[in-house]
Design an enzyme around this catalytic site. Structure first.
Site, short mmCIF file in Angstrom:
data_model
loop_
_atom_site.label_atom_id
_atom_site.label_comp_id
_atom_site.label_asym_id
_atom_site.label_seq_id
_atom_site.Cartn_x
_atom_site.Cartn_y
_atom_site.Cartn_z
N LYS A 118 48.60 39.79 27.30
CA LYS A 118 47.29 39.58 26.67
C LYS A 118 46.61 38.30 27.14
CE LYS A 118 47.41 39.36 22.38
NZ LYS A 118 48.42 39.41 21.39
N ARG A 133 62.74 37.15 31.15
CA ARG A 133 62.01 35.94 31.54
C ARG A 133 62.95 34.74 31.66
NH1 ARG A 133 57.58 34.95 27.23
NH2 ARG A 133 56.40 36.74 27.93
N ARG A 146 64.37 31.15 26.96
CA ARG A 146 63.95 30.54 25.69
C ARG A 146 64.56 31.31 24.51
NH1 ARG A 146 57.60 30.00 25.40
NH2 ARG A 146 58.06 32.12 24.78
N ARG A 149 44.70 38.96 13.31
CA ARG A 149 46.04 39.50 13.47
C ARG A 149 46.49 40.33 12.26
NH1 ARG A 149 50.19 36.79 15.36
NH2 ARG A 149 48.99 35.32 16.55
#
Ligand SMILES: [Zn+2]
Length: 236
Positions: free
Chosen positions: A13, A127, A161, A88
């Protein structure tokens, strides 16, 4: 154009928002940036938001809405904006509608980026980020470093992470389904939603999004004309 961008975490996004805003010459308004800007400028809203965040609490809707309203009223947003990360949930969407109505404007479209859930998990859980520089980002499958666990750019150590584990991603998706997805139905009832696949290369997705938004704008113009025509006919 006034656009809202929605999509699950991992849909790309932020990247799409930046490209689309540039192509459409409108500001990209993300909640993350709004929070950072208000906090660093120490505005009243920023201080308020920070007091919640410091205690590990969610910032209440009213604070987020006030920040977004303030930003949408800046001169560069007069002719449009692209909202990313806001609204949201449905109550934020209703508040946004009211704020726009008060200014005598309305949304032109809601772009819904669609990605299969397993793909989201694959994207995020794969990632790897460099300890020296968080802009050095790799992916175990899609853009692996030359040497496993080592940054190509600076030889730094690559790590995953805490937010990027499969378990956390599934939780974030759950939150998205229960809280954010209902706004798609909310906007669909207003005829505003265009859904596109977020799979493929970044520039392909941008092109798809631009075409979809253009189609949406033309469709709306056509509907408005039809409405005016039929009104004209009825009056004669
Ligand atoms: Zn690095």
């Amino acid at each position: 154009m006034r656009i809202v961008l929605v999509g699950p975490p991992g849909a790309g996004k932020g990247t799409q928002a930046a490209f689309l805003a540039k192509n459409l010459s409108i500001p990209h308004i993300s909640t993350g940036d709004l929070f950072r800007a208000n906090i660093s400028r120490q505005t009243e809203l920023g201080k308020l938001a920070k007091s919640y965040m410091d205690e590990g609490n969610l910032v209440p809707d009213e604070v987020t809405i006030a920040m977004a309203k303030d930003r949408m009223e800046q001169p560069d947003a007069v002719n449009g904006f692209l909202l990313d990360g806001f609204p949201r949930n449905v109550s934020q969407a209703e508040a946004l509608d009211q704020a726009l109505k008060a200014d005598g404007v309305e949304l032109d479209g809601v772009l819904d980026l669609e990605v299969p859930e397993d793909e989201v998990v694959k994207r995020i859980a794969g990632r790897r980020i460099c300890r020296n520089d968080s802009s050095h980002v790799f992916h175990v499958t899609y853009s692996p470093p030359k040497k496993e666990g080592v940054c190509d750019v600076c030889d730094g150590e690559l790590y995953q992470r805490d937010d990027d584990t499969e378990e956390t991603v599934r939780k974030r998706l759950e939150v998205y389904h229960t809280q954010t997805e209902p706004i798609i139905d909310y906007y669909a009832a207003q005829g505003l939603v265009v859904t596109i696949s977020a799979l493929g290369k970044v520039d392909e997705v941008t092109k798809r999004a631009m075409d979809a938004l253009k189609g949406q704008a033309e469709g709306r113009e056509q509907r408005d004309e039809d409405k005016n025509d039929s009104r004209g006919d009825g009056g004669e």
